[in-house]
Scaffold this motif. Structure first.
Motif, PDB file in Angstrom:
ATOM      1  N   VAL A  87       0.849  -1.206   0.000  1.00 60.09           N
ATOM      2  CA  VAL A  87       0.000   0.000   0.000  1.00 60.09           C
ATOM      3  C   VAL A  87       0.878   1.248   0.000  1.00 60.09           C
ATOM      4  O   VAL A  87       0.625   2.207  -0.737  1.00 60.09           O
ATOM      5  CB  VAL A  87      -0.953   0.006   1.216  1.00 60.09           C
ATOM      6  N   ARG A  88       1.938   1.227   0.812  1.00 61.01           N
ATOM      7  CA  ARG A  88       2.846   2.380   0.885  1.00 61.01           C
ATOM      8  C   ARG A  88       3.505   2.629  -0.478  1.00 61.01           C
ATOM      9  O   ARG A  88       3.596   3.769  -0.938  1.00 61.01           O
ATOM     10  CB  ARG A  88       3.922   2.141   1.950  1.00 61.01           C
ATOM     11  N   GLN A  89       3.945   1.557  -1.119  1.00 57.12           N
ATOM     12  CA  GLN A  89       4.583   1.698  -2.427  1.00 57.12           C
ATOM     13  C   GLN A  89       3.603   2.224  -3.471  1.00 57.12           C
ATOM     14  O   GLN A  89       3.968   3.029  -4.326  1.00 57.12           O
ATOM     15  CB  GLN A  89       5.189   0.370  -2.871  1.00 57.12           C
ATOM     16  N   LYS A  90       2.344   1.772  -3.390  1.00 54.05           N
ATOM     17  CA  LYS A  90       1.314   2.271  -4.322  1.00 54.05           C
ATOM     18  C   LYS A  90       1.090   3.767  -4.114  1.00 54.05           C
ATOM     19  O   LYS A  90       0.981   4.534  -5.071  1.00 54.05           O
ATOM     20  CB  LYS A  90       0.007   1.504  -4.077  1.00 54.05           C
ATOM     21  N   GLN A  91       1.055   4.214  -2.854  1.00 56.73           N
ATOM     22  CA  GLN A  91       0.868   5.633  -2.574  1.00 56.73           C
ATOM     23  C   GLN A  91       2.032   6.462  -3.105  1.00 56.73           C
ATOM     24  O   GLN A  91       1.838   7.526  -3.698  1.00 56.73           O
ATOM     25  CB  GLN A  91       0.702   5.849  -1.068  1.00 56.73           C
ATOM     26  N   GLU A  92       3.256   5.964  -2.902  1.00 58.25           N
ATOM     27  CA  GLU A  92       4.440   6.678  -3.400  1.00 58.25           C
ATOM     28  C   GLU A  92       4.426   6.739  -4.920  1.00 58.25           C
ATOM     29  O   GLU A  92       4.755   7.764  -5.511  1.00 58.25           O
ATOM     30  CB  GLU A  92       5.720   5.990  -2.906  1.00 58.25           C
ATOM     31  N   SER A  93       4.026   5.636  -5.555  1.00 57.37           N
ATOM     32  CA  SER A  93       3.948   5.593  -7.008  1.00 57.37           C
ATOM     33  C   SER A  93       2.906   6.586  -7.522  1.00 57.37           C
ATOM     34  O   SER A  93       3.129   7.292  -8.513  1.00 57.37           O
ATOM     35  CB  SER A  93       3.590   4.176  -7.461  1.00 57.37           C
ATOM     36  N   ASP A  94       1.747   6.657  -6.846  1.00 55.51           N
ATOM     37  CA  ASP A  94       0.695   7.599  -7.244  1.00 55.51           C
ATOM     38  C   ASP A  94       1.169   9.045  -7.106  1.00 55.51           C
ATOM     39  O   ASP A  94       0.880   9.888  -7.959  1.00 55.51           O
ATOM     40  CB  ASP A  94      -0.561   7.385  -6.400  1.00 55.51           C
ATOM     41  N   LYS A  95       1.896   9.333  -6.031  1.00 56.09           N
ATOM     42  CA  LYS A  95       2.413  10.693  -5.832  1.00 56.09           C
ATOM     43  C   LYS A  95       3.378  11.070  -6.957  1.00 56.09           C
ATOM     44  O   LYS A  95       3.340  12.183  -7.481  1.00 56.09           O
ATOM     45  CB  LYS A  95       3.121  10.808  -4.482  1.00 56.09           C
ATOM     46  N   ARG A  96       4.245  10.113  -7.333  1.00 59.01           N
ATOM     47  CA  ARG A  96       5.196  10.377  -8.429  1.00 59.01           C
ATOM     48  C   ARG A  96       4.459  10.599  -9.741  1.00 59.01           C
ATOM     49  O   ARG A  96       4.817  11.492 -10.515  1.00 59.01           O
ATOM     50  CB  ARG A  96       6.178   9.205  -8.578  1.00 59.01           C
ATOM     51  N   LEU A  97       3.414   9.786  -9.985  1.00 59.55           N
ATOM     52  CA  LEU A  97       2.632   9.943 -11.209  1.00 59.55           C
ATOM     53  C   LEU A  97       1.974  11.317 -11.283  1.00 59.55           C
ATOM     54  O   LEU A  97       1.968  11.959 -12.331  1.00 59.55           O
ATOM     55  CB  LEU A  97       1.551   8.859 -11.277  1.00 59.55           C
ATOM     56  N   LEU A  98       1.419  11.767 -10.172  1.00 59.60           N
ATOM     57  CA  LEU A  98       0.736  13.061 -10.149  1.00 59.60           C
ATOM     58  C   LEU A  98       1.725  14.210 -10.313  1.00 59.60           C
ATOM     59  O   LEU A  98       1.416  15.218 -10.954  1.00 59.60           O
ATOM     60  CB  LEU A  98      -0.068  13.215  -8.855  1.00 59.60           C
ATOM     61  N   ARG A  99       2.935  14.073  -9.734  1.00 60.46           N
ATOM     62  CA  ARG A  99       3.964  15.101  -9.948  1.00 60.46           C
ATOM     63  C   ARG A  99       4.379  15.131 -11.419  1.00 60.46           C
ATOM     64  O   ARG A  99       4.545  16.198 -12.013  1.00 60.46           O
ATOM     65  CB  ARG A  99       5.183  14.837  -9.061  1.00 60.46           C
ATOM     66  N   MET A 100       4.532  13.947 -12.013  1.00 67.55           N
ATOM     67  CA  MET A 100       4.905  13.848 -13.414  1.00 67.55           C
ATOM     68  C   MET A 100       3.802  14.422 -14.302  1.00 67.55           C
ATOM     69  O   MET A 100       4.072  15.079 -15.305  1.00 67.55           O
ATOM     70  CB  MET A 100       5.165  12.387 -13.771  1.00 67.55           C
ATOM     71  N   GLU A 101       2.554  14.202 -13.909  1.00 69.02           N
ATOM     72  CA  GLU A 101       1.426  14.745 -14.667  1.00 69.02           C
ATOM     73  C   GLU A 101       1.469  16.268 -14.683  1.00 69.02           C
ATOM     74  O   GLU A 101       1.287  16.898 -15.728  1.00 69.02           O
ATOM     75  CB  GLU A 101       0.118  14.273 -14.047  1.00 69.02           C
ATOM     76  N   SER A 102       1.731  16.869 -13.515  1.00 68.33           N
ATOM     77  CA  SER A 102       1.810  18.334 -13.434  1.00 68.33           C
ATOM     78  C   SER A 102       2.923  18.871 -14.317  1.00 68.33           C
ATOM     79  O   SER A 102       2.751  19.856 -15.043  1.00 68.33           O
ATOM     80  CB  SER A 102       2.036  18.765 -11.981  1.00 68.33           C
ATOM     81  N   LEU A 103       4.090  18.203 -14.256  1.00 67.30           N
ATOM     82  CA  LEU A 103       5.237  18.638 -15.059  1.00 67.30           C
ATOM     83  C   LEU A 103       4.948  18.482 -16.545  1.00 67.30           C
ATOM     84  O   LEU A 103       5.214  19.385 -17.338  1.00 67.30           O
ATOM     85  CB  LEU A 103       6.475  17.817 -14.668  1.00 67.30           C
ATOM     86  N   ALA A 104       4.368  17.327 -16.930  1.00 63.45           N
ATOM     87  CA  ALA A 104       4.060  17.082 -18.343  1.00 63.45           C
ATOM     88  C   ALA A 104       3.028  18.084 -18.858  1.00 63.45           C
ATOM     89  O   ALA A 104       3.138  18.581 -19.979  1.00 63.45           O
ATOM     90  CB  ALA A 104       3.550  15.652 -18.529  1.00 63.45           C
ATOM     91  N   GLY A 105       2.033  18.409 -18.031  1.00 63.90           N
ATOM     92  CA  GLY A 105       1.025  19.385 -18.424  1.00 63.90           C
ATOM     93  C   GLY A 105       1.630  20.765 -18.644  1.00 63.90           C
ATOM     94  O   GLY A 105       1.294  21.452 -19.616  1.00 63.90           O
TER      95      GLY A 105
END
Length: 203
Positions: A87-105
């Protein structure tokens, strides 16, 4: 999860079954380089082949994720620890994805902004201005499906009525009015419409 410990455990179990890295790789239809990466702790087996790997090595998934054979005495404790870690790894992965989404946008929007500025302030024929602005839109249009996919799968949306947390369908995210990461959607649980906020951890 300790990837190095897990890697050593995989190597130990493989040798007990008298298998080379190449033989194990062939049984799983992967490359021996992938097996090498597991055993040196540089990567983890993909979830799609984890059950098959455990079957070949005659271990349980819990053994694999713990990096050791689990006795019945501490089975539940190790299982709980492994679930918490996943669960912790999934949360960290989601946070990285959302940061990457902001940067890509942001990166995809730059050409559009530059195109608009050039079109407004550099004297040129009107058709050229239109071409420049439309060209600036292309990176953003290409990025939008990826950005929406991240919005769909990273974390959860929480209904403001019943507080049910869920991962919506791609179509729901695509069509929903939104303000930032808050979207107006219908809850699959209570069937009511509300402005639903993105949350990383599920209650």
């Amino acid at each position: 999860m300790d990837q190095v410990k897990i890697g050593k455990f995989i190597a130990e179990c493989r040798r007990k079954e008298n298998l080379t890295q190449m033989q194990l790789a062939e049984k799983l239809n992967i490359t021996d380089r992938a097996v090498s990466k597991w055993e040196t702790g540089r990567a983890m087996p993909d979830s799609s082949i984890m059950l098959e790997l455990c079957d070949i090595l005659k271990i349980t998934v819990n053994d694999l994720l713990s990096g050791e054979k689990i006795t019945m005495d501490n089975f539940n404790k190790e299982l709980e620890n492994n679930l918490i870690e996943m669960v912790r790894q999934k949360q960290e992965s989601d946070k990285r994805l959302l940061r990457m989404e902001s940067l890509a946008g942001a990166m995809a929007s730059i050409p559009l902004v530059v195109g608009i500025v050039i079109g407004l302030f550099v004297p040129m024929e009107e058709w050229k201005q239109v071409v420049i602005v439309l060209s600036g839109m292309i990176p953003l249009l290409v990025a939008i499906p990826f950005l929406l996919r991240v919005e769909q799968v990273a974390g959860f949306y929480e209904c403001q009525h019943c507080h049910h947390q869920y991962v919506p369908r791609y179509k729901s995210v695509l069509l929903a009015p939104h303000m930032g990461r808050t979207r107006y959607m219908k809850c699959p649980e209570c069937r009511k419409w509300s402005w639903q906020k993105k949350v990383i951890s599920k209650k």
